[in-house]
Design an enzyme around this catalytic site. Structure first.
Site, short mmCIF file in Angstrom:
data_model
loop_
_atom_site.label_atom_id
_atom_site.label_comp_id
_atom_site.label_asym_id
_atom_site.label_seq_id
_atom_site.Cartn_x
_atom_site.Cartn_y
_atom_site.Cartn_z
N HIS A 72 0.81 -1.23 0.00
CA HIS A 72 0.00 0.00 0.00
C HIS A 72 0.84 1.27 0.00
O HIS A 72 0.35 2.35 -0.33
CB HIS A 72 -1.00 0.00 1.17
CG HIS A 72 -0.38 0.22 2.51
ND1 HIS A 72 -0.09 -0.81 3.39
CD2 HIS A 72 0.00 1.37 3.16
CE1 HIS A 72 0.42 -0.31 4.51
NE2 HIS A 72 0.49 1.00 4.38
N ASP A 103 0.19 -7.62 1.31
CA ASP A 103 0.60 -6.23 1.49
C ASP A 103 2.13 -6.10 1.44
O ASP A 103 2.72 -5.40 2.26
CB ASP A 103 0.05 -5.66 2.81
CG ASP A 103 0.11 -4.13 2.84
OD1 ASP A 103 0.18 -3.51 1.76
OD2 ASP A 103 0.10 -3.56 3.95
N GLY A 172 3.28 5.71 8.72
CA GLY A 172 4.67 6.00 8.37
C GLY A 172 5.59 4.85 8.70
O GLY A 172 6.69 4.74 8.17
N SER A 174 4.66 1.77 8.13
CA SER A 174 4.33 0.69 7.21
C SER A 174 5.58 0.26 6.44
O SER A 174 6.28 1.09 5.87
CB SER A 174 3.26 1.15 6.22
OG SER A 174 2.05 1.42 6.86
#
Length: 263
Positions: A72, A103, A172, A174
């Site tokens: 993402h 993801d 942030g 991620s």
């Protein structure tokens, strides 16, 4: 007096013998962070109009400059670059592999030889209670360190295992590497539950290791491919909605029309 000294030395040796020791291969935390930190990067992505779309964290997995982050973080991006620990910035060249359901994405970065410092990825699930550390970029604050433990290994239906951790994750973070005290990446930080405390999750290293590099495509090519796929899915949903409308099943028709709009 001599006997007292002998007793004190013996007592001190006994105390030292029973002090907890680090497991084989483990480092003290400051030394470990100092060694790991240069392997992490901050990722900035932008739309085709030049507008910033996302910011996340990633880490090098080989000396050629391949970086792992969350899918993402680069979703909808036409351009992206990474900032390394020295402050230098390098463009993302290609998307080499992606796991949308997990993801995860693997990208190549245009970086001079010798500057990428890869991290080893462990394919073994960690033990519950094992200490872990994260280096991320929560709310844009790069080089932020948080620690915690593995609180559970969960199994998600139709997905597989996810690692529940107590180390905090914020927007942030991620794509941040979750590593053990031996400096191995055991997972990638991916999401957290706002209504809970310390309910944070990571994708296991075993799934990361399956992202094998291909020839890849540039970010604009990837964005166009995704757009074509979404348009095709939207058209299919719309046509299905029409068929239900002809059958006078308005409830089902509306569901498919809404799906077409979302696509």
């Amino acid at each position: 007096m001599a006997s007292l000294k002998t007793f004190l030395f013996a007592a001190a040796a006994l105390i030292v013998a029973f002090l907890p020791k680090a497991s084989d291969g483990e480092e003290n935390l400051p030394a470990l962070i100092k060694r790991i930190e240069p392997s992490t990067v901050v990722i900035f992505s932008f739309s085709s109009q030049g507008k910033g779309t996302s910011q996340g964290t990633g880490f090098f997995v080989n000396s050629a400059g391949d970086v792992i982050t969350n899918y993402h973080v680069l979703e909808g991006a036409s351009r992206a670059f990474v900032k390394v620990s020295s402050g230098r910035e390098y463009p993302v060249k290609k998307v080499l592999a992606e796991d949308r359901d997990g993801d995860l994405v693997r990208v190549s970065v245009e970086i001079p030889a010798g500057e990428a410092r890869p991290l080893p990825v462990s394919e073994t699930l960690p033990e519950v209670g094992e200490k872990i550390v994260i280096i991320g970029t929560p709310l844009g604050l790069d080089k932020t360190v948080s620690d915690g433990i593995v609180s559970a290994i969960r199994r998600a239906p139709d997905f597989g295992e996810v690692i529940q951790i107590t180390a905090p994750i914020s927007p942030g973070s991620s794509g941040s590497p979750v590593f053990n005290m031996r400096g191995e990446v055991i997972g990638v930080a991916t999401f957290f539950i706002l209504i809970g405390q310390n309910l944070n999750f990571a994708i296991p290293g075993g799934r990361v290791a399956k992202l094998m590099a291909s020839e890849g495509r540039s970010l604009p090519e990837r964005e166009e491919k995704q757009a074509r796929e979404l348009r095709a899915e939207a058209e299919t949903a719309y046509q299905t909605g029409l068929r239900f409308l002809w059958l006078e099943d308005c409830e089902q028709a509306v569901l498919y029309f809404e799906e077409a709009v979302r696509k």
